[in-house]
Design an enzyme around this catalytic site. Structure first.
Site, PDB file in Angstrom:
ATOM      1  N   GLU A  68       0.864  -1.186   0.000  1.00 24.42           N
ATOM      2  CA  GLU A  68       0.000   0.000   0.000  1.00 24.42           C
ATOM      3  C   GLU A  68       0.894   1.227   0.000  1.00 24.42           C
ATOM      4  OE1 GLU A  68      -3.456  -1.879   2.927  1.00 24.42           O
ATOM      5  OE2 GLU A  68      -2.444  -0.007   3.466  1.00 24.42           O
ATOM      6  N   ASP A  89      -6.055   8.607  10.990  1.00 21.93           N
ATOM      7  CA  ASP A  89      -4.727   8.096  11.321  1.00 21.93           C
ATOM      8  C   ASP A  89      -4.248   8.530  12.698  1.00 21.93           C
ATOM      9  OD1 ASP A  89      -3.731   6.502   9.051  1.00 21.93           O
ATOM     10  OD2 ASP A  89      -4.160   8.338   7.924  1.00 21.93           O
TER      11      ASP A  89
END
Lengths: 399, 268
Positions: free
Chosen positions: B50, B61
């Site tokens: 990724e 995040d």
């Protein structure tokens, strides 16, 4: 309270709005939407909200004819919708109260909020104290510096204030951090968003809770002026006080003018917060709306003398009002806001917050254009006590 | 291409193991090291990669990946730069399937259709867009389909069962299962309910399920690998990049991947 009755809510305003959120939050938004639809159709909820509005918030807030200011400026009559007289000193309490009552219905004992100027944080901490809910407020360190009095107020009210030092250290970053908290604690926590921004159903729900401003003002204009105003003007950061003032006038022949913060100037990217005037559509904080962004889709830093307008996005309904042409959006810079601040303070003995000082300045400009015999309704969204340090600093005065 | 992703998951299944899915952020620790890091991940044993697309406001995040975003944004890395990096890595021999991961706004600014087309041309195989649930993704999904790049949807512990069918039907390579209610980042312990969540998802799809968020140690990789077809590690790799000199970052990441995938003896 008379809210429209419906079994569902439209998730978008034209192209704008929607629900651009991490999957973990989808269930909470669906649950919130369902609860809100039930509540808005429930007489008990509406009565409780109206009752607390009357006896706790002090509604209806007055509509005040600013006679001296009108004379001084020359032109249209200037009217102030006095949200500065609402409990805690700003319109933010209208939404905080509505959402906190909803959180109780959702059985969520913990409330989180973001705050810029601190007014929403104070309003949230206040209703949480009154309803016995746990309260955590995220606030950028730059805003903590600018608004230390409000930080202390929140703490006195029993809230935990969490400093956020990422990014620009202002409102946008506080929202990111509140979202991260919510992603983590979504099962027990309601995120009490402070403006008509964010994912569906927040923009609609916050607008509904704030529309009490415009509904009252409309009735009061008819009673006190005997007519509707030519123009309704309000400052726009996220845009909750403006949408609350505008919404009940949307079907009327009334010009709606939102005033954004031009900060240090529109030509300086990163040094203003005039999203609708200088921005372009994109997705931030769960909604499709105008944003201040670069060509690559990175969100720009913002600046305004007023912490409450220091935000690179705007409520999606404003984006729609702009593109549909129903409302106009202009910007006033820091100096103009200070001029508006001084003008109202010295002509009427009303110290406005720096946010609505942008709208005051714009209204003064518009007074001539609208002319004698016309009426301008100004949303005075909050009082200026919290800003005295900032104003002193800007004027070079040491306190 | 979606096919490259499907083939890789089929291969790891044949080999009787879970795919190791490794995340790095484009432009972190600096733009020059991204291509070597992609190659290093593959060398160390990553089955799928990724590549993070930097964004100023990565609200799902945790601190580690937030920091990587900040560094990459400061370095001026755009979506177009990410595609150049992919193209360069392919030119230098990267064969692992690669999925671009990030937030909606940089894709929207680039143009969703153009983003899918240029990603396919650069040699990327799919997209994970954290704040674009299938309900809002109709334009982008169609663009991905036309270009044969994969739209990888996410499922979280809070996802209602009645949504799972909608979500899984939006997938054509694998499902990204978020292990915890929370942001990305390493955790001492993973919730015991991961197995249950994976079992529930499996009722709605035959596609492989990869589990991410909070996985970092060799034991956790093994634990997740025993219940799912893929194990996703992100923050721990970013931490490995940061754990010493910039020059040594590729070597550290390669040896970290070798260690947690069990390809080398655990020295820790």
């Amino acid at each position: 309270m008379s809210m429209e009755t419906s079994s569902e809510l439209a998730p978008r305003f034209g192209d704008f709005g929607g629900r651009y959120i991490p999957e973990v939050l989808v269930a909470a938004h669906e649950e919130l939407e369902e609860a809100y639809i039930k509540a808005r159709n429930d007489t008990t909820f509406n009565e409780e909200l109206a009752e607390l509005g009357r006896h706790y918030v002090g509604r209806p807030t007055p509509l005040y004819f600013a006679q001296r200011l009108t004379q001084e400026v020359g032109g249209a009559r200037l009217w102030l919708k006095r949200e500065d007289l609402a409990h805690t000193g700003a319109h933010k309490i209208n939404n905080a109260l509505g959402q906190a009552l909803l959180a109780k219905r959702l059985d969520k004992p913990r409330i989180i909020a973001e705050t810029g100027a601190g007014q929403h944080g104070v309003a949230t901490a206040t209703v949480c104290a009154m309803l016995g809910l746990e309260c955590v407020v995220y606030m950028g360190t730059e805003d903590i510096r600018r608004q230390s009095l409000n930080v202390f107020r929140m703490k006195m009210l029993g809230a935990e204030v969490v400093p956020v030092d990422s990014g620009n250290c202002t409102l946008k970053d506080a929202i990111n951090e509140a979202m991260r908290d919510w992603v983590t604690n979504v099962r027990t926590t309601h995120y009490l968003i402070g403006s008509a921004i964010g994912p569906h159903p927040f923009p609609t729900m916050v607008r509904d809770f704030q529309s009490v401003i415009g509904r009252e003002a409309r009735t009061q204009m008819l009673e006190q002026a005997g007519r509707l105003p030519e123009v309704a003007v309000a400052c726009v950061g996220g845009g909750s006080n403006a949408i609350g003032l505008f919404h009940p006038f949307v079907e009327d022949p009334v010009r709606l003018i939102g005033v954004e913060a031009a900060g240090e100037g529109l030509s300086v990217p990163g040094r203003n917060a005039a999203t609708l005037v200088a921005g372009s559509p994109g997705v931030l904080h769960g909604t499709h709306t105008y944003l201040l962004q670069d060509e690559a889709g990175q969100i720009l830093e913002t600046h305004s003398i007023s912490a409450g307008l220091d935000y690179p996005g705007v409520g999606p309904e404003h984006s729609w009002l702009k593109t549909s042409g129903r409302a106009e959006y202009i910007a006033a810079d820091d100096k103009e806001a200070l001029a508006g601040f001084k003008r109202l303070t010295q002509s009427e003995g009303i110290i406005p917050a720096l946010e609505p000082a942008h709208a005051i300045h714009a209204a003064v400009r518009l007074a001539e254009e609208v002319g004698e015999g016309g009426d301008i309704l100004i949303g005075l969204s909050g009082r200026g006590d919290k800003d005295m340090h900032t104003v002193a600093e800007a004027l070079g005065v040491t306190l | 291409m979606s096919k490259r992703l499907r083939a890789r998951f089929a291969q790891t299944k044949r080999e009787g193991r879970a795919a190791f899915v490794a995340y790095v952020m484009a432009g972190f620790p600096d733009p020059d090291h991204t291509v070597p890091l992609l190659l290093g991940l593959e060398e160390g044993g990553a089955d799928v990669i990724e590549l993070g697309i930097p964004f100023t406001d990565p609200l799902a995040d945790g601190a580690t990946i937030q920091h990587a975003n900040e560094v990459a944004v400061s370095a001026g890395i755009t979506f177009a730069d990410c595609l150049e990096m992919v193209q360069e890595a392919r030119a230098q021999g990267l064969s692992a399937p690669l999925v671009l991961m990030g937030y909606e706004n940089p894709l929207l600014a680039y143009g969703e259709k153009q983003a899918a087309a240029d990603a396919a041309a650069a040699g990327a195989d799919g997209f994970i867009v954290v704040d674009l649930p299938p309900d809002e993704a109709s334009t982008f999904r169609q663009a991905c389909e036309e270009q044969d790049v994969s739209f990888v949807p996410l499922i979280a512990p809070t996802t209602a069962e009645k949504r799972m069918k909608t979500i899984t039907s939006a997938a054509n390579s694998f499902i990204y299962c978020v292990s915890v209610t929370g942001t990305t980042g390493q955790r001492a312990e993973l919730p015991p309910s991961i197995g249950e969540l994976v079992t529930t998802i499996r009722r709605y799809t035959e596609l492989p399920i990869a589990v991410g968020f909070g996985v970092s140690t060799r034991d956790q990789v093994a634990e997740v690998g025993s219940v799912a077809e893929g194990v996703i590690v992100g923050s721990a790799i970013i931490s490995a990049i940061e754990a010493g000199t910039v020059d040594g970052c590729v070597e550290r990441v390669r040896s970290y991947v070798e260690r947690v995938t069990g390809r080398s003896v655990d020295k820790s």
